[in-house]
Design a protein around this motif. Structure first.
Motif: not given
Length: 458
Positions: A355-383
């Motif tokens: 859960w700590e891992f899932v929480k980080y990769i799906t709700t941590d704003t910077d983590a989601v943003v960095n992943f989006s920048n790299a994959i070029h998919n749409v971020p998955s949190t409103l923040a």
């Protein structure tokens, strides 16, 4: 390129391939495996100590070098923030392989999985293959409804069981050839279907028995022109409160089928369009017909922008939301949303660490943003959708806005996965080709088939 910070990755987000195939395939082998998956312990019963040194297994489906690097960077960020939790990453895992591992368990089985196929969420949840994450969210004081976009929040749960969570998303919009628009005297992208119909005909240039340029390929065998992508613009209700198919009773479906059939007929007819389509390039190559200029408008996901720019087309690319019905003009800007999901295996003995891992990769704003920048998919949190750290071509913002739009829709989860979508699509093939002429009767028969299939899956 308008913005130097946005790097085009040829073929970025190839997961659309998996999803299109999954509609037809998810009901076969992979769902059969899920049907026998052991339920394991519930999330509320997780008892491992996430503060101790532990290694968890993470299986995902990305396979391209740029994609796996992005995943590994995401994992590295987590391990830096949680030095006691180590993540063993296994890439290029199909749903069939994941489902088999969830069924058998063992030390090498995944503790956390990521799947491109949202169609399988209903089966993941109902079979107990993945744990309900609601207790974890509640424990950490995270409200999914205010964390994730509305459509993404919906497609990650089934019957109150939130067995998955969004991990980047896909939004569908309209790509258009701005150069062709200018030549046809069209000043802006269409906002309603009637405007779209007019523009598609203006943009169509015939040449003998074929086309020099087709305004739009409406056929369901076209590139991403599936029934669910069309219907999203009509905001349909797939199932009523009793769980029965609403296909024959919700007028949105009738309107969607009639709109598509009208486009088919007015742009040359099914046979002529299919003959032309058979001569065009495939969806994932550089000779995609929109990229070559053979088709002037294209319904597609956010990944198409990077692929189209990498193909170096001889025209300017425009991006806009798909049109909406004329009587829903105020909702212009909505679209169809889907995406990647993540979940925790029910048979994992390391659920708190997972859960700590899932929480980080799906709700941590910077983590989601960095992943989006790299994959070029749409971020998955409103923040993350609003983060100033996002790097993208200005045209990509269209998809960010579609994802954040509360009127955007998705296909609801079902106990038998994407079977109902395949059933609707198959009916669409028969209707557009003229094999079925009575739409009302056909919708009733198709709805009855959907209900029968769901009843048999329970």
């Amino acid at each position: 390129m308008p913005e130097k910070s946005w790097n085009v990755i040829p073929g970025a987000s190839r997961k659309g391939v998996s999803r299109r195939a999954a509609v037809a395939l998810a009901a076969s082998a992979s769902l059969a495996l899920l049907a026998t998956a052991c339920t394991g312990q519930s999330s509320s019963g997780a008892s491992d100590d996430a503060s101790k040194d532990v290694t968890i297994n993470f299986w995902h489906a990305w396979s391209a070098a740029s994609e796996t690097k992005a995943v590994n960077d995401l994992v590295a960020g987590f391990e830096k923030a949680h030095p006691n939790i180590h993540v063993n990453v296994v890439a290029n895992m199909t749903d069939d392989k994941i489902n088999q591992a969830l069924r058998t368990g063992g030390d090498k089985a995944p503790d956390v999985i990521s799947s491109f196929t949202t169609n399988n969420v209903g089966k993941f949840c109902s079979s107990g293959a993945l744990v309900d994450l609601n207790p974890f969210f509640k424990k950490d004081g995270i409200d999914p409804e205010t964390t994730f976009p509305k459509a993404m929040n919906e497609y990650t749960q089934f019957d109150g069981n939130r067995c998955s969570v969004p991990l980047l998303g896909d939004a569908y919009g309209l790509y258009y050839n701005k150069t062709a628009f200018a030549k046809a005297g069209i000043k802006s992208p269409p906002k309603t279907w009637s405007e779209f119909e007019t523009d598609a005909k203006k943009l169509t240039i015939t040449q003998g028995d074929t086309y020099k340029q087709l305004g739009f390929m409406p056929n369901y065998h076209g590139w991403e022109t599936t029934t669910e992508h069309y219907f999203a613009q009509f905001s349909p209700t797939y199932f009523n409160k009793a769980g029965k198919s609403d296909l024959a009773t919700d007028p949105a479906f009738t309107a969607g089928f009639e709109l598509q059939k009208k486009l088919v007929d007015e742009l040359g007819g099914y046979k002529k369009l299919e003959t032309y389509r058979s001569t065009l390039g495939d969806e994932w190559g550089v000779k995609h017909p929109f990229q070559t200029g053979q088709v002037a408008m294209q319904l597609d996901g956010e990944w198409r922008l990077g692929m189209a720019l990498a193909a170096k087309p001889k025209f300017d690319i425009g991006v806009a939301p798909l049109p909406v019905p004329d009587d829903q003009a105020s909702q212009y800007g909505k679209g169809y949303i889907t995406g990647t999901i993540a979940g925790i295996a029910a048979n994992s003995k390391k659920q708190n660490a997972a859960w700590e891992f899932v929480k980080y990769i799906t709700t941590d704003t910077d983590a989601v943003v960095n992943f989006s920048n790299a994959i070029h998919n749409v971020p998955s949190t409103l923040a993350a959708l609003k983060s100033p750290k996002l790097k993208y071509d200005p045209r990509f913002k269209t998809f960010l806005d579609i994802a954040a739009n509360p009127d955007s829709t998705t296909s609801p989860a079902s106990i038998n996965g994407g079977v109902y979508l395949a059933t609707i699509q198959n009916f669409g093939y028969d209707y557009e080709s003229g094999k079925v002429t009575d739409l009302k009767s056909g919708l009733k028969k198709t709805a009855a088939q959907i209900d029968t299939d769901i009843a048999q899956a329970k």
